[in-house]
Design a protein around this motif. Structure first.
Motif, PDB file in Angstrom:
ATOM      1  N   PRO A 113      18.285  10.154  -2.290  1.00  0.00           N
ATOM      2  CA  PRO A 113      19.309   9.577  -1.409  1.00  0.00           C
ATOM      3  C   PRO A 113      19.144   9.940   0.071  1.00  0.00           C
ATOM      4  O   PRO A 113      19.486   9.139   0.941  1.00  0.00           O
ATOM      5  N   ARG A 114      18.610  11.122   0.357  1.00  0.00           N
ATOM      6  CA  ARG A 114      18.505  11.537   1.758  1.00  0.00           C
ATOM      7  C   ARG A 114      17.535  10.683   2.563  1.00  0.00           C
ATOM      8  O   ARG A 114      17.534  10.711   3.790  1.00  0.00           O
ATOM      9  N   PHE A 115      16.699   9.898   1.878  1.00  0.00           N
ATOM     10  CA  PHE A 115      15.737   9.054   2.586  1.00  0.00           C
ATOM     11  C   PHE A 115      16.149   7.584   2.614  1.00  0.00           C
ATOM     12  O   PHE A 115      15.362   6.724   3.002  1.00  0.00           O
ATOM     13  N   LYS A 116      17.400   7.300   2.222  1.00  0.00           N
ATOM     14  CA  LYS A 116      17.824   5.906   2.112  1.00  0.00           C
ATOM     15  C   LYS A 116      17.762   5.166   3.449  1.00  0.00           C
ATOM     16  O   LYS A 116      17.473   3.970   3.489  1.00  0.00           O
ATOM     17  N   ASP A 117      18.023   5.877   4.559  1.00  0.00           N
ATOM     18  CA  ASP A 117      17.951   5.231   5.869  1.00  0.00           C
ATOM     19  C   ASP A 117      16.509   5.061   6.323  1.00  0.00           C
ATOM     20  O   ASP A 117      16.148   4.049   6.937  1.00  0.00           O
ATOM     21  N   ALA A 118      15.679   6.065   6.013  1.00  0.00           N
ATOM     22  CA  ALA A 118      14.276   6.023   6.436  1.00  0.00           C
ATOM     23  C   ALA A 118      13.543   4.848   5.799  1.00  0.00           C
ATOM     24  O   ALA A 118      12.772   4.146   6.470  1.00  0.00           O
ATOM     25  N   ILE A 119      13.780   4.613   4.503  1.00  0.00           N
ATOM     26  CA  ILE A 119      13.025   3.561   3.831  1.00  0.00           C
ATOM     27  C   ILE A 119      13.495   2.154   4.216  1.00  0.00           C
ATOM     28  O   ILE A 119      12.867   1.169   3.846  1.00  0.00           O
ATOM     29  N   LYS A 120      14.596   2.067   4.980  1.00  0.00           N
ATOM     30  CA  LYS A 120      14.974   0.772   5.536  1.00  0.00           C
ATOM     31  C   LYS A 120      13.985   0.355   6.619  1.00  0.00           C
ATOM     32  O   LYS A 120      13.790  -0.831   6.881  1.00  0.00           O
ATOM     33  N   HIS A 121      13.348   1.357   7.231  1.00  0.00           N
ATOM     34  CA  HIS A 121      12.383   1.095   8.304  1.00  0.00           C
ATOM     35  C   HIS A 121      10.954   1.078   7.786  1.00  0.00           C
ATOM     36  O   HIS A 121      10.129   0.302   8.270  1.00  0.00           O
ATOM     37  N   ILE A 122      10.652   1.940   6.831  1.00  0.00           N
ATOM     38  CA  ILE A 122       9.326   1.946   6.214  1.00  0.00           C
ATOM     39  C   ILE A 122       9.476   2.386   4.765  1.00  0.00           C
ATOM     40  O   ILE A 122       9.879   3.519   4.484  1.00  0.00           O
ATOM     41  N   ASP A 123       9.200   1.491   3.853  1.00  0.00           N
ATOM     42  CA  ASP A 123       9.428   1.753   2.437  1.00  0.00           C
ATOM     43  C   ASP A 123       8.288   2.598   1.862  1.00  0.00           C
ATOM     44  O   ASP A 123       7.282   2.075   1.365  1.00  0.00           O
ATOM     45  N   ALA A 124       8.456   3.905   1.935  1.00  0.00           N
ATOM     46  CA  ALA A 124       7.425   4.829   1.453  1.00  0.00           C
ATOM     47  C   ALA A 124       7.512   5.073  -0.051  1.00  0.00           C
ATOM     48  O   ALA A 124       6.823   5.946  -0.576  1.00  0.00           O
ATOM     49  N   THR A 125       8.377   4.316  -0.750  1.00  0.00           N
ATOM     50  CA  THR A 125       8.459   4.455  -2.203  1.00  0.00           C
ATOM     51  C   THR A 125       7.300   3.735  -2.891  1.00  0.00           C
ATOM     52  O   THR A 125       7.121   3.863  -4.097  1.00  0.00           O
ATOM     53  N   THR A 126       6.537   2.969  -2.136  1.00  0.00           N
ATOM     54  CA  THR A 126       5.409   2.245  -2.707  1.00  0.00           C
ATOM     55  C   THR A 126       4.196   2.344  -1.794  1.00  0.00           C
ATOM     56  O   THR A 126       4.326   2.339  -0.562  1.00  0.00           O
ATOM     57  N   CYS A 127       3.023   2.442  -2.384  1.00  0.00           N
ATOM     58  CA  CYS A 127       1.782   2.613  -1.620  1.00  0.00           C
ATOM     59  C   CYS A 127       1.448   1.386  -0.771  1.00  0.00           C
ATOM     60  O   CYS A 127       0.880   1.507   0.324  1.00  0.00           O
ATOM     61  N   ILE A 128       1.762   0.190  -1.285  1.00  0.00           N
ATOM     62  CA  ILE A 128       1.308  -1.031  -0.622  1.00  0.00           C
ATOM     63  C   ILE A 128       2.007  -1.292   0.711  1.00  0.00           C
ATOM     64  O   ILE A 128       1.611  -2.203   1.432  1.00  0.00           O
ATOM     65  N   THR A 129       3.016  -0.510   1.051  1.00  0.00           N
ATOM     66  CA  THR A 129       3.611  -0.634   2.385  1.00  0.00           C
ATOM     67  C   THR A 129       2.570  -0.308   3.454  1.00  0.00           C
ATOM     68  O   THR A 129       2.503  -0.972   4.491  1.00  0.00           O
ATOM     69  N   CYS A 130       1.759   0.705   3.197  1.00  0.00           N
ATOM     70  CA  CYS A 130       0.738   1.129   4.164  1.00  0.00           C
ATOM     71  C   CYS A 130      -0.676   0.758   3.739  1.00  0.00           C
ATOM     72  O   CYS A 130      -1.583   0.732   4.564  1.00  0.00           O
ATOM     73  N   HIS A 131      -0.866   0.508   2.455  1.00  0.00           N
ATOM     74  CA  HIS A 131      -2.203   0.231   1.927  1.00  0.00           C
ATOM     75  C   HIS A 131      -2.231  -1.117   1.216  1.00  0.00           C
ATOM     76  O   HIS A 131      -2.620  -1.201   0.051  1.00  0.00           O
ATOM     77  N   SER A 132      -1.822  -2.146   1.905  1.00  0.00           N
ATOM     78  CA  SER A 132      -1.828  -3.479   1.312  1.00  0.00           C
ATOM     79  C   SER A 132      -3.275  -3.909   1.052  1.00  0.00           C
ATOM     80  O   SER A 132      -4.117  -3.857   1.944  1.00  0.00           O
ATOM     81  N   GLU A 133      -3.552  -4.327  -0.180  1.00  0.00           N
ATOM     82  CA  GLU A 133      -4.918  -4.634  -0.594  1.00  0.00           C
ATOM     83  C   GLU A 133      -5.416  -5.952  -0.010  1.00  0.00           C
ATOM     84  O   GLU A 133      -4.642  -6.751   0.509  1.00  0.00           O
ATOM     85  N   HIS A 134      -6.733  -6.135  -0.059  1.00  0.00           N
ATOM     86  CA  HIS A 134      -7.427  -7.357   0.376  1.00  0.00           C
ATOM     87  C   HIS A 134      -7.382  -7.547   1.888  1.00  0.00           C
ATOM     88  O   HIS A 134      -7.329  -8.678   2.381  1.00  0.00           O
ATOM     89  N   HIS A 135      -7.389  -6.428   2.620  1.00  0.00           N
ATOM     90  CA  HIS A 135      -7.486  -6.506   4.076  1.00  0.00           C
ATOM     91  C   HIS A 135      -8.764  -5.847   4.587  1.00  0.00           C
ATOM     92  O   HIS A 135      -8.985  -5.761   5.784  1.00  0.00           O
ATOM     93  N   GLU A 136      -9.587  -5.361   3.659  1.00  0.00           N
ATOM     94  CA  GLU A 136     -10.876  -4.734   3.989  1.00  0.00           C
ATOM     95  C   GLU A 136     -10.706  -3.565   4.960  1.00  0.00           C
ATOM     96  O   GLU A 136     -11.457  -3.413   5.923  1.00  0.00           O
TER      97      GLU A 136
END
Length: 237
Positions: A113-136
């Motif tokens: 719960p303490r990160f509920k505001d942070a993930i509104k800006h960057i959803d760090a609960t999933t890898c593909i937020t920063c490592h979206s595939e097929h971008h080489e």
């Protein structure tokens, strides 16, 4: 006797040829040898040797069952839709090869719960937020000032840096964080004590785009190869 017109014959023949070509093309594109033609674009750096099924597992049921289930959902006869063709890629797919006990920012932590505001800006609960595939590339997130979402009140005891973290935060110099610290903390290297000795942003950006690793090649944990992952799956059965 009923006679079939030449036009009808051509239409029938064209339909048969189209059906045969369609089925043949569908079959050919499901072969391992044609994966490169099916992929929407090149794999990210480090994933070049992975096959599609390493991330895109077959969806449950056969093709007809998937079509029927989704049609039922569209008409309100079913509560949820189902995956069509392949299952959606989730964080669990990534963790099959990249699960590390020393991860400084594990995805599960950001579900607290303490990160509920942070993930509104960057959803760090999933890898593909920063490592979206097929971008080489390695990192696909646009801005690297993401540390600002959690570390505004950071204070380091006996701060070794010549320009303190408090000062850098006051200046909103969030891009400097990644010049000293790799996000996942998996590299073994000496953190600099002078801001002038930090990794230049040009090298960081090149690394994100798939270039040389500026943090060094010594890592605490190495990601599993596809062969190692398959052995792990087989042994768990």
């Amino acid at each position: 006797m009923f006679k079939v017109s030449p036009l009808r014959k051509r239409q029938f023949l064209g339909g048969i040829i189209g059906l045969v070509l369609g089925v043949s093309l569908f079959y050919i594109l499901t072969l391992d040898a044609t994966e490169g033609y099916v992929s929407i674009s090149p794999m990210n750096t480090g994933h070049n040797e992975l096959s599609c099924f390493a991330c895109h597992a077959d969806a449950k049921g056969n093709l007809m069952q998937q079509v029927q289930s989704n049609i039922s959902h569209a008409f309100g006869a079913r509560d949820e839709s189902v995956d069509f063709g392949t299952q959606d890629v989730t964080v669990n797919n990534c963790l099959q090869c990249h699960d590390r006990p020393n991860d400084r920012h594990p995805t599960y932590r950001f579900s607290e719960p303490r990160f509920k505001d942070a993930i509104k800006h960057i959803d760090a609960t999933t890898c593909i937020t920063c490592h979206s595939e097929h971008h080489e590339e390695r990192v696909s997130v646009e801005n690297i000032n993401y540390c600002m979402n959690c570390h505004q009140d950071l204070k380091v005891e006996n701060d070794p840096l010549d320009i303190s973290h408090v000062q850098l935060i006051a200046k909103k110099a969030w891009n400097t964080c990644i010049q000293c610290h790799d996000f996942h903390g998996n590299h073994t290297y000496q953190v600099p004590e002078h801001l002038s000795d930090t990794i230049p942003m040009q090298k960081i950006q090149a690394y994100f785009e798939g270039g040389e690793d500026p943090y060094g090649m010594v890592k605490k944990y190495i990601a599993l190869s596809q062969e190692e992952w398959l052995k792990t799956i087989e042994n768990s059965k």
